[in-house]
Design a protein around this motif. Structure first.
Motif, PDB file in Angstrom:
ATOM      1  N   VAL A 260       0.833  -1.202   0.000  1.00 56.51           N
ATOM      2  CA  VAL A 260       0.000   0.000   0.000  1.00 56.51           C
ATOM      3  C   VAL A 260       0.870   1.255   0.000  1.00 56.51           C
ATOM      4  O   VAL A 260       0.640   2.201  -0.778  1.00 56.51           O
ATOM      5  N   LEU A 287      -8.262  -9.132  -4.428  1.00 58.27           N
ATOM      6  CA  LEU A 287      -8.032  -7.698  -4.561  1.00 58.27           C
ATOM      7  C   LEU A 287      -6.801  -7.404  -5.411  1.00 58.27           C
ATOM      8  O   LEU A 287      -6.777  -6.418  -6.170  1.00 58.27           O
ATOM      9  N   LYS A 288      -5.785  -8.262  -5.321  1.00 59.54           N
ATOM     10  CA  LYS A 288      -4.550  -8.027  -6.070  1.00 59.54           C
ATOM     11  C   LYS A 288      -4.732  -8.268  -7.572  1.00 59.54           C
ATOM     12  O   LYS A 288      -3.883  -7.876  -8.367  1.00 59.54           O
ATOM     13  N   VAL A 291      -6.130  -4.331  -8.245  1.00 62.17           N
ATOM     14  CA  VAL A 291      -5.365  -3.152  -7.818  1.00 62.17           C
ATOM     15  C   VAL A 291      -4.259  -2.855  -8.826  1.00 62.17           C
ATOM     16  O   VAL A 291      -3.544  -3.767  -9.271  1.00 62.17           O
TER      17      VAL A 291
END
Length: 333
Positions: A260, A287-288, A291
Motif C-alpha cells: 500500500v 483484490l490483487k 489493484v
C-alpha cells in the motif's frame, strides 16, 4: 507404569501431565484397547500427585471416550481410535485474508469430525509459549505456525510428537518427528523469479523488503542466491520507505502494508507501476487481481494447504509435505 517427559515439565498442569502420558502411551503402542491403567493410588505415589489431580485427568479422558471406569476394578483403555470428535488446537502467527482462506478450507475438509479452537500469537514469543503450554493435554491434534520465533520448538516438545503438525514454516533441524504442511521459501522465491526472468531483465535492480522478525529467513536466502547466480544488482531493506523508490527497480514485498505504501509513493512520484517500476507481492488475494491493473504475486495455494492439513490430521499422517508456490504474472511486472 506411565512414563513420559511430561511428568518432568513443571510448567504443565499436573492433571495435563497424566493426560499427555496416556496419549503418548497409546500413540506408541504401549497401551492398547482393553489395557488397564495404573490405579489412582499408584500414580499418586509415583509422582506425588493428589487423588483429585489423577481423578481430574481420568475424567477428562473418559469424556473423550479414551478410557472407561469399571467400579471396583479400575480404569481401562476404551478406544485408541478417534471415534469421538477430535479437538484441534490451531495456532496462527497472524490473521489476514489468505489465512482466512486456509482456515475456511481446513474447516470444510475436517467436516463434522472435529472441533477447532483457533488462537493467534502475533509473533509474540511469550504469547506463543503460553498458548502452547496451556493447551497441552487438552487436544487431540495441534496445528502450529511457529513462524521464525526464537526457540519456537521448545514449548512444542511438551506435546505428543505424533499429534503435532507444523504449518507454513519448518526449521531445517529438530522437526523430523512432526507432521508438516509447509512452504519451501528459499526454493520457491528462486523458482518464481526464474520463471519471470524475461520480465525482470528490463529492470536494473531487485529490492526485497524483508522484516526478519516476521518473514521466513529462507525467503532472503533464496532471493540473494537468485540475484547472485544471475548477476542482478540487488538490495535487501528491513522496511519500505518512499525515498527508496527509484525507477528501473523491482520491489518484492512480502507484507501488504508495504505494498500500500509503495503504491501511494509511486502515485505521488508519478512512477508508473509495470513500466517505471516493477512490483511483486506475496500471497495472492482477489483484490490483487484488480489493484493497479493487477499485482504480480508469488503465492502458494492456501486452500490446498488447509485441505491437506485436515486430511493429515484425520488420518494421523505425520508426513512433511511441501505446498508449492508459483509466480502469478500481472501488469505490475
Amino acid at each position: 507404569m506411565l512414563t513420559s517427559k511430561a511428568f518432568e515439565n513443571s510448567n504443565l498442569q499436573k492433571y495435563k501431565q497424566i493426560i499427555v502420558a496416556v496419549q503418548e502411551a497409546i500413540s506408541n503402542g504401549a497401551l492398547k484397547k482393553g489395557d488397564k491403567l495404573p490405579s489412582v493410588n499408584t500414580i499418586c505415589e509415583a509422582h506425588d500427585f493428589s487423588r483429585d489431580t489423577v481423578l481430574t485427568a481420568y475424567a477428562a479422558l473418559k469424556n473423550k471416550g479414551v478410557i472407561v471406569g469399571v467400579p471396583g476394578k479400575g480404569y481401562y483403555i476404551k478406544s485408541v481410535k478417534t471415534d469421538y470428535k477430535q479437538r484441534v488446537f490451531l495456532l496462527f502467527d497472524e490473521l489476514n485474508a489468505f489465512k482466512e482462506v486456509l482456515y475456511n478450507s481446513f474447516l470444510e475438509a475436517l467436516g463434522e469430525a472435529a472441533e477447532v479452537d483457533i488462537f493467534v500469537h502475533h509473533f509474540n514469543p511469550v504469547m506463543y509459549k503460553k498458548l502452547i503450554e496451556e493447551s497441552a493435554g487438552s487436544y487431540d491434534a495441534y496445528a502450529i505456525m511457529p513462524a521464525n520465533l526464537p526457540n519456537a520448538l521448545e514449548p512444542i516438545k511438551l506435546l505428543p510428537a505424533k499429534q503435532v503438525y507444523l504449518l507454513d514454516q519448518v526449521r531445517e533441524s529438530g522437526t523430523d518427528s512432526y507432521g508438516a504442511v509447509y512452504q519451501h521459501f528459499s526454493k520457491d522465491i528462486s523458482k518464481a523469479l526464474y520463471s519471470g526472468m524475461d520480465l525482470l531483465k528490463k529492470y536494473e535492480r531487485l529490492v526485497l523488503v524483508f522484516d526478519r522478525r516476521k518473514e521466513p529467513l529462507g525467503m532472503q536466502e533464496g532471493f540473494i542466491r537468485f540475484c547472485t547466480m544471475f548477476s542482478f544488482s540487488y538490495e535487501v531493506t528491513a522496511e519500505f520507505q518512499s525515498n527508496l523508490l527509484k525507477p528501473s527497480s523491482v520491489y518484492i514485498l512480502p507484507n501488504d502494508n508495504d505494498l500500500v505504501h509503495l503504491l501511494k509513493a509511486a502515485k505521488t512520484q508519478k512512477l508508473i507501476v509495470g513500466e517505471d517500476i516493477g512490483v511483486i507481492s506475496y500471497n495472492d488475494t482477489p483484490l490483487k487481481e484488480v489493484v493497479a491493473e493487477g499485482i504480480t504475486t508469488i503465492s502458494t495455494d492456501f486452500k490446498a494447504m488447509g485441505s491437506l492439513l485436515a486430511t493429515m490430521i484425520k488420518h494421523k499422517n505425520s508426513s512433511q509435505i511441501a505446498n508449492e508456490s508459483s509466480l502469478i504474472i500481472r501488469n505490475s511486472l
